[in-house]
Write an enzyme that holds these catalytic residues in place. Sequence first.
Site, PDB file in Angstrom:
ATOM      1  N   SER A  58      36.505  47.596  42.440  1.00  0.00           N
ATOM      2  CA  SER A  58      36.268  46.679  43.553  1.00  0.00           C
ATOM      3  C   SER A  58      36.846  47.414  44.678  1.00  0.00           C
ATOM      4  CB  SER A  58      37.301  45.227  43.297  1.00  0.00           C
ATOM      5  OG  SER A  58      36.398  44.599  42.320  1.00  0.00           O
ATOM      6  N   ASN A  82      47.746  44.245  33.509  1.00  0.00           N
ATOM      7  CA  ASN A  82      47.853  45.051  34.692  1.00  0.00           C
ATOM      8  C   ASN A  82      48.028  44.361  35.834  1.00  0.00           C
ATOM      9  OD1 ASN A  82      45.584  45.676  36.881  1.00  0.00           O
ATOM     10  ND2 ASN A  82      44.736  44.751  34.956  1.00  0.00           N
ATOM     11  N   GLY A  85      46.800  46.016  41.706  1.00  0.00           N
ATOM     12  CA  GLY A  85      46.709  45.402  43.305  1.00  0.00           C
ATOM     13  C   GLY A  85      45.449  45.774  43.914  1.00  0.00           C
ATOM     14  N   LEU A  86      44.436  46.080  43.263  1.00  0.00           N
ATOM     15  CA  LEU A  86      43.169  46.242  43.737  1.00  0.00           C
ATOM     16  C   LEU A  86      43.236  47.656  44.741  1.00  0.00           C
ATOM     17  CD1 LEU A  86      41.723  42.705  44.818  1.00  0.00           C
ATOM     18  CD2 LEU A  86      40.925  44.304  43.151  1.00  0.00           C
ATOM     19  N   ASN A 136      33.770  40.475  43.188  1.00  0.00           N
ATOM     20  CA  ASN A 136      34.873  40.111  42.462  1.00  0.00           C
ATOM     21  C   ASN A 136      35.780  39.041  43.100  1.00  0.00           C
ATOM     22  OD1 ASN A 136      37.481  39.783  41.399  1.00  0.00           O
ATOM     23  ND2 ASN A 136      37.933  42.162  41.763  1.00  0.00           N
ATOM     24  N   CYS A 139      40.044  38.534  40.626  1.00  0.00           N
ATOM     25  CA  CYS A 139      41.299  39.100  40.328  1.00  0.00           C
ATOM     26  C   CYS A 139      42.387  38.041  40.387  1.00  0.00           C
ATOM     27  CB  CYS A 139      41.542  40.241  41.289  1.00  0.00           C
ATOM     28  SG  CYS A 139      42.869  41.273  41.052  1.00  0.00           S
ATOM     29  N   LYS A 174      31.622  37.827  39.850  1.00  0.00           N
ATOM     30  CA  LYS A 174      32.300  37.970  38.706  1.00  0.00           C
ATOM     31  C   LYS A 174      33.217  36.889  38.784  1.00  0.00           C
ATOM     32  CE  LYS A 174      35.094  41.106  36.225  1.00  0.00           C
ATOM     33  NZ  LYS A 174      35.695  42.541  36.183  1.00  0.00           N
ATOM     34  N   ILE A 200      34.173  37.530  31.601  1.00  0.00           N
ATOM     35  CA  ILE A 200      35.326  37.199  32.654  1.00  0.00           C
ATOM     36  C   ILE A 200      36.154  38.167  32.872  1.00  0.00           C
ATOM     37  CG2 ILE A 200      35.537  34.807  31.654  1.00  0.00           C
ATOM     38  CD1 ILE A 200      38.050  35.959  29.839  1.00  0.00           C
ATOM     39  N   GLY A 252      35.223  41.312  28.281  1.00  0.00           N
ATOM     40  CA  GLY A 252      36.423  40.681  28.100  1.00  0.00           C
ATOM     41  C   GLY A 252      36.516  41.028  26.261  1.00  0.00           C
TER      42      GLY A 252
HETATM   43  C1  LIG Z   1      43.718  48.428  35.136  1.00  0.00           C
HETATM   44  C2  LIG Z   1      42.642  47.363  35.286  1.00  0.00           C
HETATM   45  C3  LIG Z   1      41.998  47.219  36.608  1.00  0.00           C
HETATM   46  C4  LIG Z   1      41.122  46.170  36.829  1.00  0.00           C
HETATM   47  N1  LIG Z   1      40.298  46.420  38.138  1.00  0.00           N
HETATM   48  C5  LIG Z   1      39.321  45.478  38.341  1.00  0.00           C
HETATM   49  C6  LIG Z   1      38.778  45.497  39.481  1.00  0.00           C
HETATM   50  O1  LIG Z   1      38.914  46.112  40.650  1.00  0.00           O
HETATM   51  N2  LIG Z   1      37.671  44.399  39.863  1.00  0.00           N
HETATM   52  C7  LIG Z   1      37.188  43.675  38.841  1.00  0.00           C
HETATM   53  O2  LIG Z   1      36.484  42.804  38.957  1.00  0.00           O
HETATM   54  N3  LIG Z   1      37.964  43.564  37.716  1.00  0.00           N
HETATM   55  C8  LIG Z   1      38.922  44.622  37.446  1.00  0.00           C
HETATM   56  N4  LIG Z   1      39.658  44.563  36.150  1.00  0.00           N
HETATM   57  C9  LIG Z   1      39.185  43.685  35.083  1.00  0.00           C
HETATM   58  C10 LIG Z   1      38.145  44.240  34.164  1.00  0.00           C
HETATM   59  O3  LIG Z   1      36.794  44.632  34.817  1.00  0.00           O
HETATM   60  C11 LIG Z   1      37.599  43.472  33.108  1.00  0.00           C
HETATM   61  O4  LIG Z   1      37.179  42.353  33.765  1.00  0.00           O
HETATM   62  C12 LIG Z   1      38.834  42.860  32.216  1.00  0.00           C
HETATM   63  O5  LIG Z   1      39.788  44.024  31.977  1.00  0.00           O
HETATM   64  C13 LIG Z   1      38.384  42.530  30.824  1.00  0.00           C
HETATM   65  O6  LIG Z   1      37.620  43.239  30.204  1.00  0.00           O
HETATM   66  P1  LIG Z   1      38.365  44.189  29.082  1.00  0.00           P
HETATM   67  O7  LIG Z   1      38.832  43.150  28.065  1.00  0.00           O
HETATM   68  O8  LIG Z   1      36.921  44.931  28.315  1.00  0.00           O
HETATM   69  O9  LIG Z   1      39.315  45.152  29.681  1.00  0.00           O
HETATM   70  C14 LIG Z   1      40.599  45.484  35.863  1.00  0.00           C
HETATM   71  C15 LIG Z   1      40.971  45.621  34.435  1.00  0.00           C
HETATM   72  C16 LIG Z   1      42.321  46.380  34.285  1.00  0.00           C
HETATM   73  C17 LIG Z   1      42.636  46.507  32.831  1.00  0.00           C
END
Ligand SMILES: Cc1cc2nc3c(=O)[nH]c(=O)nc-3n(C[C@H](O)[C@H](O)[C@H](O)COP(=O)(O)O)c2cc1C
Length: 314
Positions: A58, A82, A85-86, A136, A139, A174, A200, A252
Site C-alpha cells: 500500500s 504484524n 505500520g504501512l 486499502n 489495515c 479492500k 479480507i 486470508g
Molecule cells: C507483513 C504484512 C504486511 C501487510 N501489508 C499490507 C498492506 O500494505 N496493504 C494491505 O492492503 N494489506 C497488507 N497486508 C495484509 C495482506 O495483504 C492480507 O490481506 C492478509 O495478510 C491476509 O492474507 P494472508 O492470510 O494470505 O496473509 C499485510 C500483511 C502482512 C502479514
Amino acid sequence: MHRRLKRIHEQYNDLLSVSLAGLQLRNPTMLASGFLGISQDVFNRLYRMGAGGIVSKSISIEPIEGYRNPTVFSLEESSYINAVGLANPGAEAFSREIASNRNVPIIVSLVGSSDNEFPSMIKKFDGLNILGYEINLSCPHVAKMGMEVGDDPEMVCAIIKKIKSNTHKPIIIKVGIGSVDVVKIAQVAKDAGADAITAINTIRAMAIDIETMMPILNNRIGGLSGKSIKPVGVRSVYEISKNLGIPVIGCGGIFTWEDAVEFMLAGASAVQLGSVIGYKGLSAFTTITKGIKKYLERKGLKSAMEIVGLAHKY
Ligand SMILES: Cc1cc2nc3c(=O)[nH]c(=O)nc-3n(C[C@H](O)[C@H](O)[C@H](O)COP(=O)(O)O)c2cc1C
C-alpha cells in the site's frame, strides 16, 4: 517485450484464466499487498514464478517509515501478527520504480487518510502500465488510515467517488473485519462505484511474551494473517458475493490449492496469496495453480470461472 515474459504471457489458457471487473488474469492467483511489493525487479520475478497478478505494497502520498521492530511475529508456523505500520516509499518514488513496467499485471494498492489525498496519487500512476488500483480501507493498526477510514461509511463513499472521478481504471476496495460489518462496508463501496472487493485484510490481534511480560510487537497491537483467519475470509467472501453480486477477490490464509478452490466456491473470482509466501516461498503460485488446474480437469470443467460462487446454492 522481454522474450521470457512474452512466453509466459502466451501461457494464458482458457481453463485457468479469469476475468473480473475488466481485469484479465492468466490464472486466479495474485500476490497480496504487503509481501515483496515495492520493487519492479521483484514483480518481474513473481510474474516469471507464475503469479497471475501482483498487488503492490500500500502506497501513501508521502513516504512512511513504519513502526520500529519487532514488527512481525510468527505464530505456530502458519500465521503472523504484524504491525509494520504501512512502511512504504511514497507515491512519487514508487511511480518512478514501476515506470518501466511493460507486461507485468500490476495493481497499485493505495492508502490515505482522506479523499483529497487520492487524486494526486492517481495522477502519478494512471499513465503507467498498470491494471488498476486496490484501495486499502482495512489495515487494522495505523491511526487515521486503513480500517479507521474503512469503518467510516461516509469517508468510504467520498474516497471511492473521488477516485472514480479521477481514473477510468478499475478500482478494487479492500475490506476487513472492523467495527462496521464487512458486508455493509462492501455495500457502501459498491453503491459508490467500486468495481470489485478484496476480502479480507488482517484482523486486529496481539501476542504477549510471558517471560518478559511485555507485548511482543513494538506497536503492541497488530494484524493477524495466515491460516488462523481463513474461515473468516471464506465467510466474508461468501456473504459479500452472495448478497451483493459484486466481483470479489478472496484473501486470508490461502496456503494450498484446496484453500483457493474453497474461496472460489464461496464467490471469489481470484485469490491473493500473502502469508504462504513467507512460509513456503514463491513456488506457492505454481503449486496452487497446478492444483486448481487438476481439480478443474477432474471435475470436467472448461473454465475456472465455472466454480465461482457455486456454494451459493446451498
Ligand atoms: C507483513 C504484512 C504486511 C501487510 N501489508 C499490507 C498492506 O500494505 N496493504 C494491505 O492492503 N494489506 C497488507 N497486508 C495484509 C495482506 O495483504 C492480507 O490481506 C492478509 O495478510 C491476509 O492474507 P494472508 O492470510 O494470505 O496473509 C499485510 C500483511 C502482512 C502479514
